[in-house]
Design a protein around this motif. Sequence first.
Motif, PDB file in Angstrom:
ATOM      1  N   VAL A  61       5.410  -2.805  12.776  1.00 57.54           N
ATOM      2  CA  VAL A  61       5.545  -1.961  11.854  1.00 57.54           C
ATOM      3  C   VAL A  61       4.473  -2.303  10.909  1.00 57.54           C
ATOM      4  CG1 VAL A  61       6.766  -0.588  10.219  1.00 57.54           C
ATOM      5  CG2 VAL A  61       7.885  -1.417  12.057  1.00 57.54           C
ATOM      6  N   VAL A  62       3.381  -1.158  10.730  1.00 57.07           N
ATOM      7  CA  VAL A  62       2.157  -1.320   9.685  1.00 57.07           C
ATOM      8  C   VAL A  62       2.649  -0.890   8.634  1.00 57.07           C
ATOM      9  CG1 VAL A  62      -0.057  -0.645   9.390  1.00 57.07           C
ATOM     10  CG2 VAL A  62       0.487  -1.058  11.877  1.00 57.07           C
ATOM     11  N   ASP A  63       2.468  -1.786   7.528  1.00 58.39           N
ATOM     12  CA  ASP A  63       2.713  -1.380   6.108  1.00 58.39           C
ATOM     13  C   ASP A  63       1.019  -1.454   5.558  1.00 58.39           C
ATOM     14  OD1 ASP A  63       3.156  -1.464   3.303  1.00 58.39           O
ATOM     15  OD2 ASP A  63       4.520  -2.685   3.319  1.00 58.39           O
ATOM     16  N   LYS A  64       0.829  -0.219   5.146  1.00 52.35           N
ATOM     17  CA  LYS A  64      -0.713  -0.240   4.521  1.00 52.35           C
ATOM     18  C   LYS A  64      -0.495  -0.219   3.004  1.00 52.35           C
ATOM     19  CE  LYS A  64      -3.377   3.205   5.074  1.00 52.35           C
ATOM     20  NZ  LYS A  64      -3.196   4.051   3.610  1.00 52.35           N
ATOM     21  N   GLN A  65       0.234  -0.606   2.355  1.00 52.65           N
ATOM     22  CA  GLN A  65       0.179  -0.596   0.977  1.00 52.65           C
ATOM     23  C   GLN A  65      -0.915  -1.667   0.481  1.00 52.65           C
ATOM     24  OE1 GLN A  65       0.038   0.195  -2.410  1.00 52.65           O
ATOM     25  NE2 GLN A  65       1.894   1.208  -1.954  1.00 52.65           N
ATOM     26  N   PRO A  66      -1.865  -0.837  -0.102  1.00 52.48           N
ATOM     27  CA  PRO A  66      -2.944  -1.872  -0.464  1.00 52.48           C
ATOM     28  C   PRO A  66      -2.708  -2.790  -1.668  1.00 52.48           C
ATOM     29  CG  PRO A  66      -3.712   0.353  -0.710  1.00 52.48           C
ATOM     30  CD  PRO A  66      -2.134   0.521  -0.392  1.00 52.48           C
ATOM     31  N   LEU A  67      -1.862  -2.405  -2.286  1.00 57.68           N
ATOM     32  CA  LEU A  67      -1.622  -3.427  -3.465  1.00 57.68           C
ATOM     33  C   LEU A  67      -0.691  -4.732  -3.045  1.00 57.68           C
ATOM     34  CD1 LEU A  67      -1.801  -3.367  -6.759  1.00 57.68           C
ATOM     35  CD2 LEU A  67       0.630  -2.653  -6.740  1.00 57.68           C
ATOM     36  N   ASN A  68      -0.396  -4.669  -1.904  1.00 54.00           N
ATOM     37  CA  ASN A  68       0.141  -6.095  -1.334  1.00 54.00           C
ATOM     38  C   ASN A  68      -0.610  -7.049  -1.227  1.00 54.00           C
ATOM     39  OD1 ASN A  68       2.697  -4.626  -0.931  1.00 54.00           O
ATOM     40  ND2 ASN A  68       2.430  -4.245   1.255  1.00 54.00           N
ATOM     41  N   PHE A  69      -1.945  -6.907  -1.650  1.00 52.47           N
ATOM     42  CA  PHE A  69      -2.828  -8.022  -1.785  1.00 52.47           C
ATOM     43  C   PHE A  69      -2.375  -8.946  -2.583  1.00 52.47           C
ATOM     44  CE2 PHE A  69      -4.842  -5.475  -5.003  1.00 52.47           C
ATOM     45  CZ  PHE A  69      -5.139  -6.414  -6.035  1.00 52.47           C
ATOM     46  N   ARG A  70      -1.830  -8.687  -3.932  1.00 51.76           N
ATOM     47  CA  ARG A  70      -1.132  -9.340  -4.966  1.00 51.76           C
ATOM     48  C   ARG A  70      -0.014 -10.200  -4.011  1.00 51.76           C
ATOM     49  NH1 ARG A  70       1.619  -6.053  -9.118  1.00 51.76           N
ATOM     50  NH2 ARG A  70       2.856  -5.420  -7.237  1.00 51.76           N
ATOM     51  N   SER A  71       0.669  -9.960  -3.100  1.00 50.76           N
ATOM     52  CA  SER A  71       1.808 -10.380  -2.689  1.00 50.76           C
ATOM     53  C   SER A  71       1.639 -11.294  -1.433  1.00 50.76           C
ATOM     54  CB  SER A  71       2.897  -9.482  -2.252  1.00 50.76           C
ATOM     55  OG  SER A  71       3.052  -8.589  -3.328  1.00 50.76           O
ATOM     56  N   VAL A  72       0.262 -11.610  -1.109  1.00 48.71           N
ATOM     57  CA  VAL A  72      -0.106 -12.423   0.167  1.00 48.71           C
ATOM     58  C   VAL A  72       0.591 -13.744   0.255  1.00 48.71           C
ATOM     59  CG1 VAL A  72      -1.787 -13.572   1.387  1.00 48.71           C
ATOM     60  CG2 VAL A  72      -2.233 -11.161   0.686  1.00 48.71           C
ATOM     61  N   PRO A  73       0.712 -14.475  -0.925  1.00 50.49           N
ATOM     62  CA  PRO A  73       1.507 -15.970  -0.749  1.00 50.49           C
ATOM     63  C   PRO A  73       2.918 -15.586  -0.548  1.00 50.49           C
ATOM     64  CG  PRO A  73      -0.069 -15.753  -2.663  1.00 50.49           C
ATOM     65  CD  PRO A  73      -0.051 -14.529  -2.329  1.00 50.49           C
ATOM     66  N   LEU A  74       3.401 -14.461  -1.033  1.00 54.76           N
ATOM     67  CA  LEU A  74       4.891 -14.310  -0.891  1.00 54.76           C
ATOM     68  C   LEU A  74       5.163 -13.750   0.260  1.00 54.76           C
ATOM     69  CD1 LEU A  74       7.744 -13.843  -2.142  1.00 54.76           C
ATOM     70  CD2 LEU A  74       6.974 -11.602  -2.919  1.00 54.76           C
TER      71      LEU A  74
END
Length: 563
Positions: free
Chosen positions: A398-411
């Motif tokens: 399932v693709v999640d293309k929420q751009p702001l998730n760049f902040r959450s990459v370590p999580l």
Amino acid sequence: MTDTTYEDYIAAADAAYKRGDYASAAAGYENALVFDPNNHDLRAIYARASGASGNLQESLSVSQRVLGWQPDHAMALATACAAAFALGRWRIVAELGPRWLERGDDTVRASRMLSQAYVELGQMKDAQALYLAVAEDDADNPENWVNYARIALGAFDYLSARKAIDKAHELAAPTAASLFTLGRMHFFLGQMNEAEKFCHQAIETDSEFVPAYGLLTTIRHGDVSDSRLQDMKTLSAQTDLSSAHRSSLNFAIGDILHRRAQYQDAMAHFTAGNALAHEILEAQGMAYRADPVLKEFENAKAAFSNMPEPLQTKLGAQPIFIVGMPRSGTTLIESILSEHEDVYGAGELQSMRAIHQELLGWSVSQGNAPLSDLPRAELERARDWYLEALPERDHRFVVDKQPLNFRSVPLIKVLFPESPIVHARRNPIDTGFSIFRLDFAKTWPYATSFDDIANFYGAYARWSDEYVSEDDLFQYEALITQFETEARRLLDHCGLEWREACLNFHQTLRPVTTFSAAQVRQPLRRTPDHVIERYGPALDPLVSALSSNRIDLETGALLGSPA
């Protein structure tokens, strides 16, 4: 020494509340609490008055304190939910709302607030189910069915949305709102002729229904008749029109003029639209501020300074996370992937944003403790929360293309260690101007000025440089000029076998629910759209601000980084 008694304070406060002087009422109740500090009912009344006076944080804190003593206190529950709702503290509304509903006090208001909280948290199915109860409770109210249809669209339940609109139309003649909702549904489904038809019908029903003009302009890629453009200009000049509607009209007019290559006039309207949007954000206390954003990134860095061991992969749908700045090619990448039979494109989901904020809040409350100190059960709860909120779980991915998730990459790497991460990046001038020319402020408060766009872009570039792998990077310009090569690399990166259908994404029948819904139905344009060639000196402030933030003006990379 004053001779004012407890009864005097209460009487004065009650009178002030009745005449709408809520600040004086709150002050009076607060003075009365000195005489009776353990009176939980009085403390709840004080919290309600504080909220009515605009002191929302005090209202929330005090009502939560009352609930610590009396978990089912009716007024405290209603007040806490109302304050949290106004502050955008959606998790609190989601936690307290069900208790408020169980009491049976003002269930319609409670259901509406809780439903909206679920929408904001990405729990669209929960929101839909809850609002369905609202609609069924007052089943003869067509407006309820239109609102339910709007939420059903967000849950990708197009059949229920259509049935709800049909129900509304059985009860009353079509309204501009109901016709517009049908237009949005067809727009998401890629049925552009039908979408355009309903936009025109909405405008014919109510010539001042502004959202239909904006959607029509998007569907037509700015190719709108002179008469319709004049209608929009006339409407935007009405002094009694809300700032929000005048802002939206300016963006739409700007798009039409951009299409006509009238770039100077287009820029004037984009600037006017953003100025109005900024005024609205300022009034709501939501305008972009660089310092809180910097502080949030510092807090995230502390939380991520020592990460727990990754969780074991859970069987079922595996997320693919597309991250980056808005307008950087995230929808194009999702469209390519979603033509694969093993992939479902879910659009911009909200769950990871909510999880990020909640875990970051825990870290701050513990003195900026690293997430390695968080109980493992809480990490598992966060992972399960995300998976349960997915709109579709029958595909492998399932693709999640929420751009702001760049902040959450370590999580993300802890919660979903096997999930592919795709970092979309594009020329920063094209990206920044594309953000500026869209009605983005409700989602991205930094969108209203070139300085703020560049400031946030700088924060994104620094964060990505430190936490996002170079192996995950897909540069937009390379993707469109070397399309098949990069598309093959994309599928391989995500662990997918090659499918020729992925090259023909514009023929998709799947719903698309972002600003790019009209664009992805068009064949790929193989040359970059360098807007600086069209707008020239008008973009100098953006160029200067990006340079000041050490952004490579070609790639969008942080200057001095390997990319």
